[in-house]
Design a protein around this motif. Structure first.
Motif, short mmCIF file in Angstrom:
data_model
loop_
_atom_site.label_atom_id
_atom_site.label_comp_id
_atom_site.label_asym_id
_atom_site.label_seq_id
_atom_site.Cartn_x
_atom_site.Cartn_y
_atom_site.Cartn_z
N ALA A 82 0.84 -1.13 0.04
CA ALA A 82 -0.23 -0.05 0.05
C ALA A 82 0.78 1.17 -0.07
O ALA A 82 0.43 2.03 -0.68
CB ALA A 82 -0.77 -0.10 1.07
N LEU A 115 -12.42 -12.02 -3.35
CA LEU A 115 -13.19 -10.85 -3.37
C LEU A 115 -12.88 -10.05 -2.09
O LEU A 115 -12.66 -8.81 -1.90
CB LEU A 115 -14.62 -10.65 -3.67
CG LEU A 115 -14.93 -11.49 -5.17
CD1 LEU A 115 -16.44 -11.43 -5.38
CD2 LEU A 115 -14.23 -10.44 -6.24
N ASN A 140 -10.02 -10.28 -0.13
CA ASN A 140 -8.65 -10.11 0.07
C ASN A 140 -8.24 -8.76 -0.53
O ASN A 140 -8.30 -8.34 -1.50
CB ASN A 140 -7.75 -11.23 -0.66
CG ASN A 140 -6.61 -11.38 -0.02
OD1 ASN A 140 -5.64 -10.54 0.23
ND2 ASN A 140 -6.12 -12.82 -0.31
N ALA A 141 -7.37 -8.04 0.45
CA ALA A 141 -7.00 -6.91 0.19
C ALA A 141 -6.05 -6.93 -1.08
O ALA A 141 -5.78 -5.76 -1.70
CB ALA A 141 -6.38 -6.23 1.50
N LEU A 145 -6.17 -8.05 -3.44
CA LEU A 145 -6.95 -8.07 -5.11
C LEU A 145 -6.92 -6.63 -5.19
O LEU A 145 -6.51 -6.38 -6.51
CB LEU A 145 -8.25 -8.72 -5.00
CG LEU A 145 -9.20 -8.32 -6.05
CD1 LEU A 145 -8.71 -8.78 -7.46
CD2 LEU A 145 -10.72 -8.96 -5.89
N TYR A 146 -7.09 -5.72 -4.33
CA TYR A 146 -7.39 -4.36 -4.75
C TYR A 146 -6.10 -3.47 -4.92
O TYR A 146 -5.88 -2.52 -5.56
CB TYR A 146 -8.15 -3.66 -3.47
CG TYR A 146 -9.67 -4.29 -3.37
CD1 TYR A 146 -10.66 -4.28 -4.47
CD2 TYR A 146 -9.78 -5.41 -2.61
CE1 TYR A 146 -11.64 -5.03 -4.56
CE2 TYR A 146 -10.85 -5.99 -2.49
CZ TYR A 146 -11.92 -5.72 -3.59
OH TYR A 146 -13.14 -6.57 -3.24
N LEU A 147 -5.20 -3.95 -4.00
CA LEU A 147 -3.76 -3.55 -4.53
C LEU A 147 -3.06 -4.06 -5.68
O LEU A 147 -2.39 -3.17 -6.32
CB LEU A 147 -2.61 -4.25 -3.30
CG LEU A 147 -3.14 -3.31 -1.77
CD1 LEU A 147 -2.12 -4.31 -0.82
CD2 LEU A 147 -2.59 -2.04 -1.86
N VAL A 201 -5.02 -4.59 -8.36
CA VAL A 201 -5.70 -3.66 -9.33
C VAL A 201 -4.98 -2.21 -9.35
O VAL A 201 -4.57 -1.58 -10.37
CB VAL A 201 -7.25 -3.63 -8.98
CG1 VAL A 201 -7.82 -2.45 -9.84
CG2 VAL A 201 -7.70 -5.05 -9.37
N GLY A 202 -4.90 -1.63 -8.12
CA GLY A 202 -4.40 -0.52 -8.07
C GLY A 202 -2.94 -0.19 -8.58
O GLY A 202 -2.61 0.57 -9.36
N HIS A 203 -2.15 -1.12 -8.14
CA HIS A 203 -0.66 -1.05 -8.97
C HIS A 203 -0.70 -1.16 -10.39
O HIS A 203 -0.01 -0.85 -11.06
CB HIS A 203 0.17 -2.16 -8.08
CG HIS A 203 0.82 -1.83 -6.99
ND1 HIS A 203 1.83 -0.81 -6.85
CD2 HIS A 203 0.49 -2.21 -5.72
CE1 HIS A 203 2.05 -0.69 -5.59
NE2 HIS A 203 1.40 -1.30 -4.87
#
Length: 291
Positions: free
Chosen positions: A127, A180, A182-183, A185-187, A189-191
């Motif tokens: 993050a 879905l 799991n943090a 997943l969103y990291l 996508v963000g990266h």
């Protein structure tokens, strides 16, 4: 995966060359690029490569998968010669052969194994890295020419490397709810989005090969180190030398390609699309290829 990424690099570089050059870290660039059919097709190839790489990371060590992503540069160069009439010097051809040799060594040395979980500290580090890349991208977007291609490409590589680190343990999730929720997943996508924006800016600076080579070089080492130290990546017993040699050879070839790279196209630098000196945004090779 290698072929998909190679085609994606080529198509996205064509689209980036057609888009007005940006000197700010503007997410709107992705929207403008997405309005081009060539870029959308390239993005589809990249998504395919990403999905194949995601599945590969479930069982294969990151040092192999990330180095194999770098091999897509060879496909990009080959297609550039065949379709866009790029001219590669003999030294660059030799480096492409060296790249293939390094990847072969990594394939023979890799030992399939499932990933270990990434702890809370690792999630926090990813993050923080995401925020840092955004800040660095604001300043790096002001750079021009080959330096801009290399710096922005390197930042993109770090972003994609972080996405790969997040993907390795995420691929081990067995349920949709766990996936879905799991943090990672969103990291991931963000990266990936930040990396995509940085890569688009890098390609606009003039040298596709330099941008992609810098991206691959900067992205290979962090993922390999984190995978071996924290995610349980393994090497075939007795083949540690082969893995080390293959990785160094691959990285050296990619770095060498960035040194020999020359701009292959020109960009629009004003809203009207005119390039200083009367050149059009597209090269003759692009027009001849019908892209």
């Amino acid at each position: 995966m290698i072929v998909a990424y190679g085609v994606a690099n080529l198509l996205q570089s064509v689209a980036a060359a057609r888009t007005t050059a940006h000197h700010t870290f503007d997410p709107g660039l992705l929207v403008r690029l997405a309005s081009q059919r060539t870029y959308v097709l390239g993005l589809a190839c990249q998504v395919l490569g990403f999905l194949l790489a995601f599945v590969a990371r479930r069982d294969l060590p990151l040092f192999l998968v990330q180095a194999s992503v770098a091999a897509g540069l060879g496909v990009t160069a080959l297609l550039g010669v065949l379709v866009l009439k790029w001219v590669l010097p003999p030294a660059e051809i030799a480096l492409l052969a060296l790249l293939l040799l390094g990847i072969t060594g990594l394939v023979l040395a890799a030992h399939p194994a499932h990933s270990r979980p990434l702890g809370a500290g690792g999630v926090l580090a990813l993050a923080v890295t995401l925020v840092g890349l955004g800040v660095a991208g604001i300043f790096a977007a002001r750079l021009h020419g080959a330096l801009g291609s290399v710096v922005l490409g390197s930042l993109a590589g770090i972003g994609f490397s972080a996405a790969a680190i997040a993907a390795r343990p995420l691929a081990a999730e067995h349920t949709l709810g766990g996936f879905l929720g799991n943090a990672l997943l969103y990291l991931l996508v963000g990266h990936s989005l930040v990396g995509q924006l940085l890569l688009g800016l890098a390609m606009q600076r003039g040298s596709t090969t330099a941008a992609v080579a810098a991206m691959d070089a900067a992205g290979a080492v962090p993922a390999a180190v984190v995978g071996l130290l924290f995610l349980g990546d393994q090497i075939q017993p007795g083949r540690e030398w082969m893995a080390a040699t293959g990785f160094v050879v691959t990285l050296a070839a990619v770095l060498g390609l960035s040194q020999y790279a020359e701009p292959q196209h020109h960009h629009a630098t004003a809203p009207g699309g005119a390039h200083p000196g009367g050149r059009t945004p597209q090269s003759a090779g692009l027009r001849a290829a019908g892209l």
